[in-house]
Write an enzyme that holds these catalytic residues in place. Structure first.
Site, PDB file in Angstrom:
ATOM      1  CD  GLU A  83      -3.112  -1.001  -0.124  1.00  0.00           C
ATOM      2  OE1 GLU A  83      -3.477  -0.009  -0.231  1.00  0.00           O
ATOM      3  OE2 GLU A  83      -3.417  -1.917  -0.272  1.00  0.00           O
ATOM      4  CB  THR A 133       9.739   4.574   0.483  1.00  0.00           C
ATOM      5  OG1 THR A 133       9.396   6.080   0.866  1.00  0.00           O
ATOM      6  CG2 THR A 133       9.803   4.327   2.048  1.00  0.00           C
ATOM      7  CG  ASP A 134      12.954   9.626   0.046  1.00  0.00           C
ATOM      8  OD1 ASP A 134      11.309   8.548  -0.531  1.00  0.00           O
ATOM      9  OD2 ASP A 134      12.873  11.024  -0.977  1.00  0.00           O
ATOM     10  CE  LYS A 163       8.348   0.262   1.505  1.00  0.00           C
ATOM     11  NZ  LYS A 163       7.864  -0.462   0.540  1.00  0.00           N
TER      12      LYS A 163
END
Ligand code: NAD
Ligand code: DAU
Length: 351
Positions: A83, A133-134, A163
């Site tokens: 998601e 992700t960053d 995440k």
């Protein structure tokens, strides 16, 4: 030997499948649940002879995942399924915890169990690439150095926290179970086939329909924009040359404030499809996103030095090309906009 991608019907996953099929004869299998963000149209333009197979299934289902691994015997798993929309995670985090945390744990365990039945050489060769992700690193001040490998985890949104939790699970499976994992942290991707809840396709879709373009807060939040094809070449380099247990940062050298980005998009739309008034006249400043991260920036020098990867697209050219893609693929957009997406837009932005 085949590779298995999860989330291959989404934006980045489908770009990866397309790139793979044009560059490699190796078979590629997509496992995707087809949530609201998964779209078989994204894979419909693959050449008929492409060595690709689509399997609908849930990364949270241990039986499905283990069965597929045993059947496909992949040399690598590239894990995109998640998601992904921050605003949705603010409205409700359950799906984010379930898929991003639970789904990742399920895949890691299934890969570990599956590898125990493979030869030592196959186990050594296997890679689990986790696409993170960053956003897990939180928010930067205007003069702070860009995120780098040793940056601390400071996730601010429920999406980023989910995440981050997944990243920790990946690390733990590497250390504890010896699974050859690699984690990548990339910045904001843009390009063809991005679901139109994200800023760039949302702006293009709304502006071309003559609808207002919502900018959260003062519009001075900075993101580093990475063309999705550059992201895919980075993932390929990670798969080929990345070191298990390592992490790699991937950015586009494309730092830009939201308002500047949207004005550039409007300029590209004015060029490609002039209307009576400039598209920028549709811009409206609206209530800010809660917990809105102010700035992301990526120092990808270790990825460049170790893997020889650099991004090829400039943001200016990439945006123009992206605008052209959406204008040339209005049927793709319309099929999404006429479905469940419409009710999300009503809930988020009003009628
Ligand atoms: P997306 O939302 O476009 O696609 C996600 C895909 O995952 C969809 O096809 C969906 O059907 C599938 N999926 C969701 N839950 C699933 C489940 N339980 N089982 C199987 N499939 C499931 O996402 P995206 O933008 O392509 O992002 C891909 C990955 O890259 C994500 O892990 C995301 O966190 C990461 N990422 C994205 C960006 C970005 O800018 N888009 C930036 C950094 C990292
Ligand atoms: O940084 C990587 C992340 O980039 C990924 O991990 C996420 O999956 C991806 O969704 C993206 O997150 P962002 O929140 O940065 O992307 P989004 O397109 O939602 O928003 C980009 C910026 O634009 C952000 O500062 C919020 C702002 N925005 C967004 C929307 C949808 C607006 O101003 N108006 C909007 O309507």
């Amino acid at each position: 030997m085949p590779i298995l991608v999860t989330g291959g019907a989404g934006f980045i996953g489908s770009a990866f499948v397309h790139a793979w099929c044009t560059q490699s004869p190796e078979p590629i299998v997509t496992l995707d649940l087809l949530t609201y963000a998964g779209n078989l149209d994204n894979l419909a333009t693959l050449p008929a002879a492409a060595p690709h197979r689509f399997v609908r299934g849930d990364v949270r289902d241990p039986g499905t995942v283990r069965h597929l691994l045993d059947e496909v015997q992949p040399r690598a798993v590239v894990h995109f399924a998640a998601e992904t929309h921050v605003d949705r995670s603010i409205k409700g985090a359950d799906a984010f915890v379930s898929t991003n945390v639970g789904g990742t744990a399920c895949l890691l365990q299934a890969c570990t169990d599956h590898l125990s039945d493979r030869s030592p050489a196959e186990r050594r060769r296997f890679r689990f690439v986790h696409v993170s992700t960053d956003e897990v690193f939180g928010s930067l001040g205007p003069d702070e150095p860009a995120f780098h490998r040793a940056s601390h985890y400071r996730p601010n949104s429920p999406y980023a926290a989910s995440k981050a939790a997944a990243d920790h699970l990946v690390r733990a499976w590497h250390v504890t179970h010896g699974l050859p994992t690699i984690t990548t942290h990339c910045s904001n991707n843009y390009g063809p086939r991005q679901f139109p809840e994200k800023l760039i396709p949302l702006c293009i879709a709304r502006a071309t329909a003559g609808e207002t373009i919502p900018i959260y807060g003062d519009g001075c939040q900075v993101r580093d924009w990475l063309h999705v094809d550059d992201h895919c070449t980075a993932l390929r380099a990670v798969l080929d040359r990345g070191v298990p247990g390592s992490t790699y940062l991937v950015g586009g050298h494309g730092e830009c404030a939201n308002i500047d980005l949207v004005r550039s998009l409007c300029g590209a739309l004015d060029e490609a499809r002039p209307t009576g008034a400039p598209h920028a006249s549709l811009i409206r400043f609206v209530t800010d996103r809660p917990g809105h991260d102010r700035r992301y920036a990526i120092d990808a020098s270790s990825t460049r030095d170790e893997l020889g990867w650099v991004p090829r697209h400039s943001l200016t050219d990439g945006l123009r090309e992206t605008v052209r893609w959406y204008l040339a693929n209005e049927v793709w957009l319309e099929r999404i906009r006429s479905g469940a997406y419409a009710s999300w837009v009503r809930e988020q932005y009003g009628p």
